[in-house]
Write a protein that holds these residues in place. Sequence first.
Motif, short mmCIF file in Angstrom:
data_model
loop_
_atom_site.label_atom_id
_atom_site.label_comp_id
_atom_site.label_asym_id
_atom_site.label_seq_id
_atom_site.Cartn_x
_atom_site.Cartn_y
_atom_site.Cartn_z
N THR A 44 0.82 -1.22 0.00
CA THR A 44 0.00 0.00 0.00
C THR A 44 0.85 1.26 0.00
O THR A 44 0.48 2.24 -0.66
N THR A 45 1.98 1.27 0.69
CA THR A 45 2.83 2.47 0.65
C THR A 45 3.47 2.64 -0.71
O THR A 45 3.62 3.77 -1.18
N THR A 46 3.82 1.54 -1.37
CA THR A 46 4.39 1.63 -2.72
C THR A 46 3.36 2.16 -3.71
O THR A 46 3.67 3.02 -4.54
N VAL A 47 2.14 1.65 -3.62
CA VAL A 47 1.08 2.11 -4.51
C VAL A 47 0.79 3.59 -4.27
O VAL A 47 0.63 4.36 -5.23
N ALA A 48 0.75 4.01 -3.03
CA ALA A 48 0.49 5.42 -2.72
C ALA A 48 1.61 6.31 -3.28
O ALA A 48 1.33 7.38 -3.84
N SER A 49 2.84 5.87 -3.16
CA SER A 49 3.94 6.69 -3.68
C SER A 49 3.94 6.71 -5.21
O SER A 49 4.28 7.73 -5.81
N LEU A 50 3.54 5.61 -5.85
CA LEU A 50 3.47 5.60 -7.32
C LEU A 50 2.39 6.54 -7.83
O LEU A 50 2.60 7.26 -8.83
N THR A 51 1.25 6.56 -7.20
CA THR A 51 0.20 7.48 -7.65
C THR A 51 0.59 8.93 -7.40
O THR A 51 0.29 9.81 -8.21
N LYS A 52 1.30 9.17 -6.32
CA LYS A 52 1.78 10.53 -6.04
C LYS A 52 2.82 10.95 -7.09
O LYS A 52 2.80 12.08 -7.58
N GLU A 53 3.70 10.04 -7.46
CA GLU A 53 4.72 10.35 -8.46
C GLU A 53 4.10 10.58 -9.84
O GLU A 53 4.60 11.40 -10.62
N SER A 54 3.01 9.89 -10.15
CA SER A 54 2.37 10.12 -11.45
C SER A 54 1.78 11.52 -11.53
O SER A 54 1.80 12.15 -12.60
N ARG A 55 1.28 12.03 -10.42
CA ARG A 55 0.78 13.42 -10.40
C ARG A 55 1.94 14.42 -10.54
O ARG A 55 1.81 15.44 -11.20
N LYS A 56 3.06 14.10 -9.89
CA LYS A 56 4.21 14.98 -10.00
C LYS A 56 4.78 14.98 -11.41
O LYS A 56 5.29 15.99 -11.89
N MET A 57 4.66 13.83 -12.10
CA MET A 57 5.16 13.72 -13.47
C MET A 57 4.42 14.69 -14.39
O MET A 57 5.03 15.34 -15.25
N ALA A 58 3.13 14.84 -14.22
CA ALA A 58 2.36 15.76 -15.05
C ALA A 58 2.84 17.19 -14.84
O ALA A 58 2.97 17.96 -15.81
N ARG A 59 3.13 17.56 -13.61
CA ARG A 59 3.64 18.92 -13.36
C ARG A 59 5.02 19.12 -13.97
O ARG A 59 5.32 20.19 -14.50
N THR A 60 5.84 18.09 -13.92
CA THR A 60 7.19 18.18 -14.49
C THR A 60 7.13 18.33 -16.00
O THR A 60 7.85 19.15 -16.59
N VAL A 61 6.28 17.56 -16.65
CA VAL A 61 6.13 17.66 -18.11
C VAL A 61 5.58 19.03 -18.48
O VAL A 61 6.01 19.63 -19.48
N ASP A 62 4.67 19.55 -17.70
CA ASP A 62 4.14 20.88 -17.97
C ASP A 62 5.23 21.95 -17.86
O ASP A 62 5.29 22.87 -18.69
N ASP A 63 6.11 21.82 -16.89
CA ASP A 63 7.23 22.75 -16.77
C ASP A 63 8.18 22.63 -17.95
O ASP A 63 8.72 23.63 -18.45
N CYS A 64 8.39 21.41 -18.43
CA CYS A 64 9.28 21.20 -19.58
C CYS A 64 8.68 21.78 -20.86
O CYS A 64 9.41 22.24 -21.74
N LEU A 65 7.37 21.76 -20.97
CA LEU A 65 6.72 22.31 -22.16
C LEU A 65 7.00 23.80 -22.33
O LEU A 65 7.05 24.31 -23.45
N LEU A 85 -2.80 13.83 -17.92
CA LEU A 85 -3.91 14.54 -17.31
C LEU A 85 -5.20 13.74 -17.33
O LEU A 85 -6.00 13.82 -16.39
N HIS A 86 -5.40 12.96 -18.38
CA HIS A 86 -6.67 12.25 -18.53
C HIS A 86 -6.62 10.80 -18.05
O HIS A 86 -7.61 10.09 -18.15
N THR A 87 -5.47 10.40 -17.53
CA THR A 87 -5.34 9.04 -17.01
C THR A 87 -5.24 9.10 -15.50
O THR A 87 -4.37 9.75 -14.94
N ASN A 88 -6.14 8.42 -14.84
CA ASN A 88 -6.11 8.34 -13.40
C ASN A 88 -5.37 7.06 -13.01
O ASN A 88 -5.87 5.95 -13.24
N VAL A 89 -4.20 7.19 -12.44
CA VAL A 89 -3.41 6.03 -12.04
C VAL A 89 -3.99 5.50 -10.74
O VAL A 89 -3.97 6.17 -9.71
N LYS A 90 -4.52 4.29 -10.83
CA LYS A 90 -5.14 3.67 -9.66
C LYS A 90 -4.92 2.17 -9.76
O LYS A 90 -5.19 1.56 -10.79
#
Length: 130
Positions: A44-65, A85-90
Amino acid sequence: MLITAMYDITKPIFMMDLNDIDYIDLSVSVFYFLQCILPLLILTTTVASLTKESRKMARTVDDCLEIIQDEKIKETLSQFFNCLLHTNVKFTVFDWFALDGTLLMSMTGSITTYLVIIFEFQMQGYSSCN
């Protein structure tokens, strides 16, 4: 499994005299409970950190754009950004329940409920015998 392990751990506290506790059986029950619960905690902690990282990835890609000048790379990143943005990692088990912190909370609630029921029935049995 978890219910029986927790029952073995909590039974000496609620049902017996504290001087009659068999510490070897108690320690075996604690280690068995930890053996069952630690993989769930790791999952559960690994899954929670993966979903958190997927949200951070969107912000990083937006900054790179904003920084990238090449139009071809910018277009590819833009498509990737839209996908993020349109994919909910769950992570779920056959869409029955999510593998996150809610799983641990519901398991804790269920175990506690069953333990209360077991101890109530045992206390009624002790009181009716006396």
